[in-house]
Design a protein around this motif. Structure first.
Motif: not given
Length: 502
Positions: A403, A495, A408, A81-84
Protein backbone atom coordinates in the motif's frame (compact mmCIF):
# COMPACT_ATOMS: atom_id res chain seq x y z
CA UNK A 1 -13.05 20.42 17.44
CA UNK A 2 -10.25 17.84 17.43
CA UNK A 3 -8.65 17.35 20.84
CA UNK A 4 -4.98 18.19 21.24
CA UNK A 5 -2.78 15.19 20.52
CA UNK A 6 -0.45 13.89 23.22
CA UNK A 7 3.25 14.39 22.68
CA UNK A 8 6.47 12.88 23.98
CA UNK A 9 8.29 15.00 26.53
CA UNK A 10 11.60 14.34 24.79
CA UNK A 11 13.13 12.45 21.88
CA UNK A 12 14.87 10.19 24.40
CA UNK A 13 11.47 9.33 25.85
CA UNK A 14 10.21 8.28 22.42
CA UNK A 15 13.33 6.21 21.70
CA UNK A 16 13.14 4.44 25.05
CA UNK A 17 9.44 3.70 24.56
CA UNK A 18 10.06 2.33 21.05
CA UNK A 19 12.96 0.20 22.28
CA UNK A 20 10.84 -0.89 25.25
CA UNK A 21 8.13 -2.07 22.88
CA UNK A 22 10.65 -3.92 20.70
CA UNK A 23 12.48 -5.50 23.65
CA UNK A 24 10.09 -8.13 24.88
CA UNK A 25 9.93 -11.73 26.00
CA UNK A 26 11.06 -12.97 22.57
CA UNK A 27 14.43 -11.25 22.94
CA UNK A 28 15.19 -13.32 26.02
CA UNK A 29 13.69 -16.70 25.24
CA UNK A 30 13.38 -16.86 21.44
CA UNK A 31 16.39 -15.16 19.86
CA UNK A 32 19.12 -17.22 21.62
CA UNK A 33 17.56 -20.47 20.41
CA UNK A 34 16.95 -19.14 16.87
CA UNK A 35 20.60 -18.05 16.69
CA UNK A 36 21.82 -21.40 18.02
CA UNK A 37 19.63 -23.59 15.78
CA UNK A 38 20.22 -21.65 12.54
CA UNK A 39 23.96 -21.77 12.13
CA UNK A 40 25.27 -20.07 15.26
CA UNK A 41 27.65 -17.27 14.31
CA UNK A 42 26.82 -17.79 10.64
CA UNK A 43 23.19 -16.78 11.38
CA UNK A 44 24.37 -13.24 12.07
CA UNK A 45 24.90 -12.73 8.32
CA UNK A 46 21.24 -13.22 7.27
CA UNK A 47 20.13 -11.63 10.56
CA UNK A 48 21.87 -8.30 9.98
CA UNK A 49 20.98 -8.43 6.29
CA UNK A 50 17.33 -8.78 7.35
CA UNK A 51 17.65 -5.80 9.69
CA UNK A 52 19.04 -3.59 6.93
CA UNK A 53 16.72 -4.77 4.14
CA UNK A 54 13.43 -5.18 6.02
CA UNK A 55 13.57 -4.24 9.69
CA UNK A 56 14.88 -0.68 9.41
CA UNK A 57 13.10 0.13 6.10
CA UNK A 58 9.73 -0.96 7.53
CA UNK A 59 10.40 0.91 10.75
CA UNK A 60 11.23 4.10 8.84
CA UNK A 61 8.03 3.56 6.83
CA UNK A 62 5.87 3.21 9.96
CA UNK A 63 7.60 6.07 11.77
CA UNK A 64 7.21 8.24 8.67
CA UNK A 65 3.54 7.36 8.20
CA UNK A 66 2.61 8.04 11.82
CA UNK A 67 4.55 11.31 11.95
CA UNK A 68 3.44 12.60 8.55
CA UNK A 69 -0.28 12.11 9.24
CA UNK A 70 -0.26 12.57 13.03
CA UNK A 71 -2.59 9.72 13.78
CA UNK A 72 -3.09 6.20 15.03
CA UNK A 73 -2.93 3.50 12.29
CA UNK A 74 -6.61 3.83 11.19
CA UNK A 75 -6.39 7.61 11.08
CA UNK A 76 -2.97 7.67 9.41
CA UNK A 77 -4.09 5.30 6.64
CA UNK A 78 -7.42 7.12 6.25
CA UNK A 79 -5.60 10.43 5.86
CA UNK A 80 -3.39 8.85 3.20
CA UNK A 81 -6.49 7.47 1.43
CA UNK A 82 -9.95 6.99 2.99
CA UNK A 83 -10.28 3.55 1.39
CA UNK A 84 -7.29 2.28 3.39
CA UNK A 85 -8.71 2.88 6.86
CA UNK A 86 -9.40 -0.82 7.39
CA UNK A 87 -5.69 -1.60 7.02
CA UNK A 88 -5.04 0.59 10.04
CA UNK A 89 -7.68 -1.14 12.14
CA UNK A 90 -6.38 -4.66 11.53
CA UNK A 91 -3.00 -4.22 13.30
CA UNK A 92 -4.69 -2.31 16.12
CA UNK A 93 -7.11 -5.21 16.66
CA UNK A 94 -4.26 -7.74 16.41
CA UNK A 95 -2.41 -5.80 19.10
CA UNK A 96 -5.45 -6.04 21.36
CA UNK A 97 -5.74 -9.80 20.77
CA UNK A 98 -2.03 -10.28 21.54
CA UNK A 99 -2.43 -8.16 24.66
CA UNK A 100 -5.11 -10.47 26.07
CA UNK A 101 -2.73 -13.44 26.17
CA UNK A 102 0.53 -11.53 26.67
CA UNK A 103 -0.73 -10.65 30.15
CA UNK A 104 -1.00 -14.39 30.84
CA UNK A 105 2.73 -14.90 30.22
CA UNK A 106 3.52 -11.89 32.38
CA UNK A 107 1.36 -13.39 35.12
CA UNK A 108 3.50 -16.54 34.97
CA UNK A 109 6.64 -14.43 35.21
CA UNK A 110 5.32 -12.53 38.25
CA UNK A 111 4.45 -15.81 39.97
CA UNK A 112 7.84 -17.30 39.16
CA UNK A 113 9.55 -14.19 40.48
CA UNK A 114 7.86 -15.03 43.78
CA UNK A 115 8.64 -18.75 43.45
CA UNK A 116 12.32 -18.03 42.80
CA UNK A 117 12.78 -16.67 46.34
CA UNK A 118 12.20 -20.15 47.81
CA UNK A 119 12.68 -22.15 44.57
CA UNK A 120 9.17 -23.50 45.12
CA UNK A 121 9.29 -25.41 41.82
CA UNK A 122 11.30 -28.24 43.42
CA UNK A 123 13.29 -30.81 41.45
CA UNK A 124 10.71 -31.68 38.78
CA UNK A 125 10.24 -28.26 37.15
CA UNK A 126 8.30 -29.72 34.22
CA UNK A 127 5.63 -31.33 36.38
CA UNK A 128 5.48 -28.28 38.64
CA UNK A 129 4.83 -25.89 35.74
CA UNK A 130 2.20 -27.88 33.85
CA UNK A 131 0.45 -29.78 36.66
CA UNK A 132 0.98 -28.01 39.96
CA UNK A 133 1.05 -24.41 38.72
CA UNK A 134 -1.05 -24.29 35.53
CA UNK A 135 -3.29 -27.27 36.38
CA UNK A 136 -3.60 -27.95 32.66
CA UNK A 137 -6.55 -29.87 31.32
CA UNK A 138 -6.09 -32.45 28.56
CA UNK A 139 -7.90 -30.46 25.85
CA UNK A 140 -8.47 -26.85 24.78
CA UNK A 141 -12.19 -27.60 24.98
CA UNK A 142 -11.97 -28.43 28.70
CA UNK A 143 -11.60 -25.23 30.69
CA UNK A 144 -11.18 -26.78 34.12
CA UNK A 145 -11.29 -24.39 37.04
CA UNK A 146 -9.68 -21.00 37.56
CA UNK A 147 -6.01 -21.04 38.51
CA UNK A 148 -6.06 -18.33 41.16
CA UNK A 149 -2.33 -17.43 41.22
CA UNK A 150 -2.48 -16.94 37.45
CA UNK A 151 -5.70 -14.95 37.78
CA UNK A 152 -4.08 -12.72 40.41
CA UNK A 153 -1.05 -12.08 38.20
CA UNK A 154 -3.26 -11.15 35.24
CA UNK A 155 -5.17 -8.73 37.47
CA UNK A 156 -1.93 -7.04 38.61
CA UNK A 157 -0.68 -6.63 35.02
CA UNK A 158 -3.96 -5.16 33.77
CA UNK A 159 -4.08 -2.68 36.66
CA UNK A 160 -0.53 -1.61 35.79
CA UNK A 161 -1.39 -1.33 32.09
CA UNK A 162 -4.40 0.80 32.93
CA UNK A 163 -2.57 3.08 35.37
CA UNK A 164 0.37 3.83 33.05
CA UNK A 165 -1.68 4.51 29.90
CA UNK A 166 -4.29 6.41 31.92
CA UNK A 167 -1.52 8.85 32.92
CA UNK A 168 -0.80 9.61 29.27
CA UNK A 169 2.13 9.49 26.86
CA UNK A 170 4.71 11.69 28.62
CA UNK A 171 3.26 11.32 32.12
CA UNK A 172 2.88 7.54 32.05
CA UNK A 173 4.49 5.61 29.19
CA UNK A 174 7.61 7.77 28.93
CA UNK A 175 8.27 7.83 32.68
CA UNK A 176 7.79 4.07 33.03
CA UNK A 177 10.24 3.27 30.22
CA UNK A 178 12.85 5.65 31.65
CA UNK A 179 12.81 3.49 34.79
CA UNK A 180 12.21 -0.04 33.54
CA UNK A 181 14.43 -0.15 30.45
CA UNK A 182 17.72 0.89 32.12
CA UNK A 183 16.92 -1.43 35.06
CA UNK A 184 16.27 -4.29 32.62
CA UNK A 185 19.61 -3.75 30.87
CA UNK A 186 21.52 -3.58 34.17
CA UNK A 187 19.86 -6.79 35.42
CA UNK A 188 20.73 -8.59 32.17
CA UNK A 189 24.34 -7.37 32.31
CA UNK A 190 24.66 -8.79 35.85
CA UNK A 191 23.27 -12.12 34.61
CA UNK A 192 25.73 -12.15 31.69
CA UNK A 193 28.80 -11.24 33.79
CA UNK A 194 28.07 -13.93 36.35
CA UNK A 195 26.88 -16.39 33.71
CA UNK A 196 30.09 -16.34 31.64
CA UNK A 197 32.15 -17.02 34.80
CA UNK A 198 30.22 -20.19 35.68
CA UNK A 199 31.97 -23.56 35.23
CA UNK A 200 31.12 -24.93 31.77
CA UNK A 201 29.83 -21.59 30.43
CA UNK A 202 32.27 -21.88 27.51
CA UNK A 203 30.45 -25.05 26.36
CA UNK A 204 27.30 -23.07 25.81
CA UNK A 205 29.01 -20.06 24.24
CA UNK A 206 31.05 -22.22 21.86
CA UNK A 207 27.89 -24.03 20.80
CA UNK A 208 26.04 -20.75 20.36
CA UNK A 209 28.60 -18.91 18.27
CA UNK A 210 30.39 -21.69 16.39
CA UNK A 211 29.45 -20.85 12.79
CA UNK A 212 27.90 -23.50 10.58
CA UNK A 213 28.57 -21.85 7.23
CA UNK A 214 26.57 -24.47 5.31
CA UNK A 215 23.36 -23.06 6.79
CA UNK A 216 23.94 -19.63 5.25
CA UNK A 217 22.79 -21.14 1.94
CA UNK A 218 19.62 -22.63 3.48
CA UNK A 219 16.51 -20.57 2.55
CA UNK A 220 14.84 -21.63 5.83
CA UNK A 221 17.59 -19.91 7.79
CA UNK A 222 17.02 -16.66 5.91
CA UNK A 223 13.28 -16.90 6.54
CA UNK A 224 14.03 -17.46 10.23
CA UNK A 225 16.22 -14.34 10.23
CA UNK A 226 13.53 -12.18 8.62
CA UNK A 227 10.89 -13.62 10.93
CA UNK A 228 12.97 -12.86 14.02
CA UNK A 229 13.65 -9.28 12.93
CA UNK A 230 10.05 -8.67 11.87
CA UNK A 231 8.43 -9.89 15.09
CA UNK A 232 11.14 -8.60 17.42
CA UNK A 233 10.83 -4.99 16.27
CA UNK A 234 7.03 -4.84 16.87
CA UNK A 235 6.41 -4.15 13.18
CA UNK A 236 2.93 -4.30 11.58
CA UNK A 237 1.28 -4.11 15.02
CA UNK A 238 0.31 -0.46 14.90
CA UNK A 239 2.67 0.39 17.75
CA UNK A 240 5.38 2.25 15.85
CA UNK A 241 2.83 4.25 13.82
CA UNK A 242 1.09 5.23 17.07
CA UNK A 243 4.28 6.15 18.93
CA UNK A 244 5.66 8.24 16.05
CA UNK A 245 2.38 10.18 15.82
CA UNK A 246 3.21 11.70 19.22
CA UNK A 247 6.50 13.16 17.95
CA UNK A 248 6.88 16.94 17.49
CA UNK A 249 6.90 18.47 14.00
CA UNK A 250 10.68 18.58 13.72
CA UNK A 251 12.26 15.32 14.76
CA UNK A 252 14.81 12.79 13.51
CA UNK A 253 12.95 9.85 12.02
CA UNK A 254 15.72 8.03 10.12
CA UNK A 255 18.25 8.05 12.93
CA UNK A 256 15.58 7.02 15.44
CA UNK A 257 14.75 3.94 13.37
CA UNK A 258 18.38 2.87 13.22
CA UNK A 259 18.82 3.47 16.96
CA UNK A 260 15.73 1.46 17.86
CA UNK A 261 16.66 -1.47 15.61
CA UNK A 262 20.27 -1.75 16.74
CA UNK A 263 19.48 -1.21 20.44
CA UNK A 264 16.97 -4.06 20.19
CA UNK A 265 19.55 -6.25 18.41
CA UNK A 266 22.15 -5.40 21.04
CA UNK A 267 19.85 -6.53 23.83
CA UNK A 268 19.04 -9.73 21.94
CA UNK A 269 22.74 -10.46 21.56
CA UNK A 270 23.37 -9.71 25.24
CA UNK A 271 20.54 -12.05 26.23
CA UNK A 272 21.94 -14.82 24.02
CA UNK A 273 25.30 -14.66 25.79
CA UNK A 274 23.70 -14.87 29.23
CA UNK A 275 21.25 -17.62 28.30
CA UNK A 276 23.78 -19.92 26.66
CA UNK A 277 26.43 -19.35 29.30
CA UNK A 278 23.94 -20.65 31.87
CA UNK A 279 22.85 -23.53 29.59
CA UNK A 280 26.53 -24.47 29.19
CA UNK A 281 26.82 -24.62 32.97
CA UNK A 282 23.72 -26.81 33.13
CA UNK A 283 25.04 -29.15 30.44
CA UNK A 284 28.38 -29.54 32.24
CA UNK A 285 26.78 -30.32 35.60
CA UNK A 286 24.55 -32.97 34.02
CA UNK A 287 27.25 -34.39 31.80
CA UNK A 288 25.20 -33.97 28.60
CA UNK A 289 25.52 -31.92 25.41
CA UNK A 290 24.22 -28.37 25.21
CA UNK A 291 21.71 -29.51 22.60
CA UNK A 292 20.06 -31.65 25.28
CA UNK A 293 19.25 -28.66 27.49
CA UNK A 294 18.79 -25.91 24.89
CA UNK A 295 15.18 -24.87 24.36
CA UNK A 296 13.10 -21.79 23.65
CA UNK A 297 9.88 -20.18 24.75
CA UNK A 298 8.14 -21.25 27.92
CA UNK A 299 10.30 -24.39 28.06
CA UNK A 300 13.40 -22.26 28.58
CA UNK A 301 11.91 -19.68 30.93
CA UNK A 302 9.72 -21.79 33.17
CA UNK A 303 11.23 -25.29 33.02
CA UNK A 304 14.91 -25.32 31.98
CA UNK A 305 16.09 -22.21 33.82
CA UNK A 306 14.35 -22.94 37.14
CA UNK A 307 16.13 -26.31 37.05
CA UNK A 308 19.44 -24.48 36.54
CA UNK A 309 18.76 -22.08 39.39
CA UNK A 310 18.07 -25.04 41.71
CA UNK A 311 21.39 -26.70 40.79
CA UNK A 312 23.24 -23.42 41.45
CA UNK A 313 22.32 -23.47 45.13
CA UNK A 314 22.29 -20.19 47.04
CA UNK A 315 23.36 -18.00 44.14
CA UNK A 316 20.62 -19.62 42.07
CA UNK A 317 18.02 -17.70 44.08
CA UNK A 318 19.66 -14.41 43.10
CA UNK A 319 19.87 -15.54 39.47
CA UNK A 320 16.22 -16.57 39.54
CA UNK A 321 15.07 -13.23 40.92
CA UNK A 322 17.16 -11.30 38.36
CA UNK A 323 16.01 -13.47 35.45
CA UNK A 324 12.31 -13.16 36.22
CA UNK A 325 12.69 -9.43 36.88
CA UNK A 326 14.07 -9.22 33.33
CA UNK A 327 11.08 -11.16 31.97
CA UNK A 328 8.57 -9.02 33.87
CA UNK A 329 10.17 -5.70 32.92
CA UNK A 330 10.67 -6.66 29.25
CA UNK A 331 7.06 -7.83 29.09
CA UNK A 332 5.55 -4.79 30.80
CA UNK A 333 7.16 -2.28 28.41
CA UNK A 334 5.75 -4.30 25.51
CA UNK A 335 2.28 -4.76 27.01
CA UNK A 336 2.00 -1.00 27.64
CA UNK A 337 2.73 -0.38 23.94
CA UNK A 338 -0.01 -2.86 22.97
CA UNK A 339 -2.54 -1.03 25.16
CA UNK A 340 -1.55 2.28 23.60
CA UNK A 341 -1.83 0.98 20.02
CA UNK A 342 -5.35 -0.28 20.73
CA UNK A 343 -6.51 2.77 22.70
CA UNK A 344 -5.10 5.44 20.38
CA UNK A 345 -7.15 4.14 17.44
CA UNK A 346 -10.40 4.39 19.43
CA UNK A 347 -9.51 7.82 20.81
CA UNK A 348 -9.05 9.14 17.27
CA UNK A 349 -12.21 7.45 15.96
CA UNK A 350 -14.62 8.38 18.74
CA UNK A 351 -13.13 11.66 19.94
CA UNK A 352 -13.54 10.35 23.49
CA UNK A 353 -11.06 11.26 26.20
CA UNK A 354 -7.93 9.15 26.82
CA UNK A 355 -8.95 8.18 30.35
CA UNK A 356 -12.36 6.88 29.28
CA UNK A 357 -11.01 4.89 26.30
CA UNK A 358 -8.04 3.42 28.17
CA UNK A 359 -10.35 2.34 30.99
CA UNK A 360 -12.73 0.68 28.52
CA UNK A 361 -9.93 -1.10 26.60
CA UNK A 362 -8.39 -2.40 29.82
CA UNK A 363 -11.75 -3.52 31.23
CA UNK A 364 -12.69 -5.44 28.07
CA UNK A 365 -9.17 -6.86 27.70
CA UNK A 366 -9.10 -7.96 31.34
CA UNK A 367 -12.48 -9.67 30.95
CA UNK A 368 -11.13 -11.70 28.02
CA UNK A 369 -7.80 -12.45 29.72
CA UNK A 370 -9.63 -14.08 32.63
CA UNK A 371 -10.43 -17.02 30.32
CA UNK A 372 -6.68 -17.65 29.99
CA UNK A 373 -6.44 -18.18 33.76
CA UNK A 374 -8.30 -21.49 33.42
CA UNK A 375 -6.73 -24.90 32.98
CA UNK A 376 -6.98 -24.52 29.19
CA UNK A 377 -5.24 -21.14 29.10
CA UNK A 378 -1.96 -22.41 27.68
CA UNK A 379 -3.78 -24.11 24.79
CA UNK A 380 -5.55 -20.86 23.87
CA UNK A 381 -2.32 -18.89 24.05
CA UNK A 382 -0.38 -21.39 21.95
CA UNK A 383 -2.89 -21.63 19.10
CA UNK A 384 -3.92 -17.95 18.94
CA UNK A 385 -0.33 -16.71 19.15
CA UNK A 386 0.75 -18.95 16.27
CA UNK A 387 -2.07 -17.88 13.96
CA UNK A 388 -1.90 -14.15 14.79
CA UNK A 389 1.86 -14.08 14.20
CA UNK A 390 2.04 -16.45 11.22
CA UNK A 391 -0.90 -15.02 9.31
CA UNK A 392 -2.34 -11.85 10.86
CA UNK A 393 0.80 -9.80 11.48
CA UNK A 394 2.78 -11.04 8.46
CA UNK A 395 -0.14 -10.29 6.14
CA UNK A 396 -0.54 -6.81 7.62
CA UNK A 397 3.17 -6.16 7.03
CA UNK A 398 2.86 -7.31 3.42
CA UNK A 399 -0.20 -5.12 2.79
CA UNK A 400 1.47 -2.13 4.43
CA UNK A 401 4.54 -2.48 2.20
CA UNK A 402 2.39 -2.82 -0.94
CA UNK A 403 0.00 0.00 0.00
CA UNK A 404 2.67 2.52 1.01
CA UNK A 405 5.33 1.35 -1.43
CA UNK A 406 3.19 1.10 -4.57
CA UNK A 407 -0.16 2.84 -4.10
CA UNK A 408 0.68 5.79 -1.87
CA UNK A 409 4.24 6.10 -3.10
CA UNK A 410 7.37 5.14 -1.16
CA UNK A 411 9.10 8.34 -2.30
CA UNK A 412 6.54 10.49 -0.45
CA UNK A 413 7.40 8.89 2.88
CA UNK A 414 11.14 9.00 2.13
CA UNK A 415 10.98 12.68 1.21
CA UNK A 416 9.09 13.42 4.43
CA UNK A 417 11.56 11.62 6.71
CA UNK A 418 14.61 13.00 4.87
CA UNK A 419 13.34 16.58 5.32
CA UNK A 420 13.37 16.27 9.11
CA UNK A 421 16.26 13.85 9.73
CA UNK A 422 19.96 14.43 10.35
CA UNK A 423 20.88 12.13 7.49
CA UNK A 424 18.96 11.15 4.38
CA UNK A 425 18.15 7.68 3.09
CA UNK A 426 18.60 6.98 -0.60
CA UNK A 427 16.49 5.25 -3.21
CA UNK A 428 17.68 1.88 -1.91
CA UNK A 429 14.95 2.30 0.72
CA UNK A 430 12.26 2.40 -2.01
CA UNK A 431 13.61 -0.86 -3.42
CA UNK A 432 13.48 -2.55 -0.02
CA UNK A 433 9.89 -1.45 0.72
CA UNK A 434 8.54 -2.12 -2.78
CA UNK A 435 10.35 -5.33 -3.69
CA UNK A 436 12.49 -7.10 -1.10
CA UNK A 437 10.17 -6.93 1.91
CA UNK A 438 6.98 -7.93 0.00
CA UNK A 439 8.80 -10.89 -1.61
CA UNK A 440 10.11 -12.14 1.74
CA UNK A 441 6.77 -11.74 3.52
CA UNK A 442 4.89 -13.42 0.67
CA UNK A 443 7.26 -16.38 0.87
CA UNK A 444 6.76 -16.54 4.65
CA UNK A 445 2.97 -16.63 4.29
CA UNK A 446 3.07 -19.33 1.60
CA UNK A 447 5.53 -21.40 3.68
CA UNK A 448 3.29 -21.15 6.73
CA UNK A 449 0.21 -22.24 4.79
CA UNK A 450 2.04 -25.18 3.17
CA UNK A 451 3.40 -26.31 6.54
CA UNK A 452 -0.08 -26.01 8.05
CA UNK A 453 -1.51 -28.24 5.31
CA UNK A 454 1.26 -30.82 5.62
CA UNK A 455 1.21 -30.92 9.40
CA UNK A 456 -1.45 -29.05 11.42
CA UNK A 457 0.11 -26.81 14.05
CA UNK A 458 1.10 -28.35 17.38
CA UNK A 459 -0.67 -31.63 16.71
CA UNK A 460 -3.99 -30.01 17.59
CA UNK A 461 -7.26 -31.18 16.04
CA UNK A 462 -8.60 -29.20 13.07
CA UNK A 463 -11.60 -28.36 15.23
CA UNK A 464 -9.36 -26.63 17.79
CA UNK A 465 -7.32 -24.83 15.13
CA UNK A 466 -10.45 -23.50 13.44
CA UNK A 467 -12.11 -22.52 16.73
CA UNK A 468 -9.13 -20.72 18.27
CA UNK A 469 -6.83 -20.05 15.32
CA UNK A 470 -8.39 -19.30 11.96
CA UNK A 471 -11.53 -17.84 13.52
CA UNK A 472 -9.47 -15.29 15.50
CA UNK A 473 -7.61 -14.18 12.36
CA UNK A 474 -10.89 -13.83 10.46
CA UNK A 475 -12.44 -11.98 13.41
CA UNK A 476 -9.68 -9.37 13.16
CA UNK A 477 -10.46 -8.77 9.49
CA UNK A 478 -14.23 -8.61 10.04
CA UNK A 479 -13.94 -6.16 12.94
CA UNK A 480 -11.61 -3.99 10.84
CA UNK A 481 -14.19 -3.77 8.06
CA UNK A 482 -17.03 -3.07 10.51
CA UNK A 483 -15.14 -0.27 12.27
CA UNK A 484 -14.53 1.36 8.89
CA UNK A 485 -18.24 1.77 8.40
CA UNK A 486 -18.59 3.79 11.59
CA UNK A 487 -18.31 7.56 11.11
CA UNK A 488 -15.49 9.54 12.70
CA UNK A 489 -16.63 11.76 15.56
CA UNK A 490 -14.86 14.64 13.84
CA UNK A 491 -16.02 14.21 10.24
CA UNK A 492 -13.26 16.46 8.95
CA UNK A 493 -10.46 14.63 10.72
CA UNK A 494 -9.52 12.42 7.77
CA UNK A 495 -9.21 15.39 5.39
CA UNK A 496 -6.16 16.55 7.35
CA UNK A 497 -3.15 17.38 5.21
CA UNK A 498 0.31 16.80 6.63
CA UNK A 499 2.51 19.81 7.07
CA UNK A 500 5.75 19.26 5.26
CA UNK A 501 8.77 20.69 7.04
CA UNK A 502 10.54 23.24 4.92
Amino acid sequence: MTQKRDQWGSKAGFILAAIGSAVGLGNIWRYPYVLYSNGGGAFLIPYFFAILTAGIPLMIMEYGLGHKFKGSPPLAFARANKRWEWLGWWPSINSFIILTYYTLILSWAINYLYFSITQAWGDDTNSFFFKDFLKMTDSPFKLGGFVWPVFSGITIIWLLNWFVCYKGVSGGIEKLNKILLPTLVVAMIIIVIRGVTLPGASLGLNKLFSPDWSKVLDPKVWIAAYGQVFFSLSLAMGIMITYSSYLPKKTDINNSAFMTAFANSGFEFLSAIGVFAILGYMASTQGVGVDKVASQGIGLAFIAFPKVFTVMGGIGKLFGVLFFICLVFAGITSSISLVEASSSALIDKTGAGRKKVVSLVCLVGYSISIVYSTGAGLYFLDIIDNFINSYGIVTVGLLEAITIGWLFGASKIREHTNAISYFSIGKWWNVMVKFITPLILTFMIISNIVNEIIKPYGGYSQKALIAFGWSVVILGIVLSLILCTRPWKDRNITSYKSEEVK
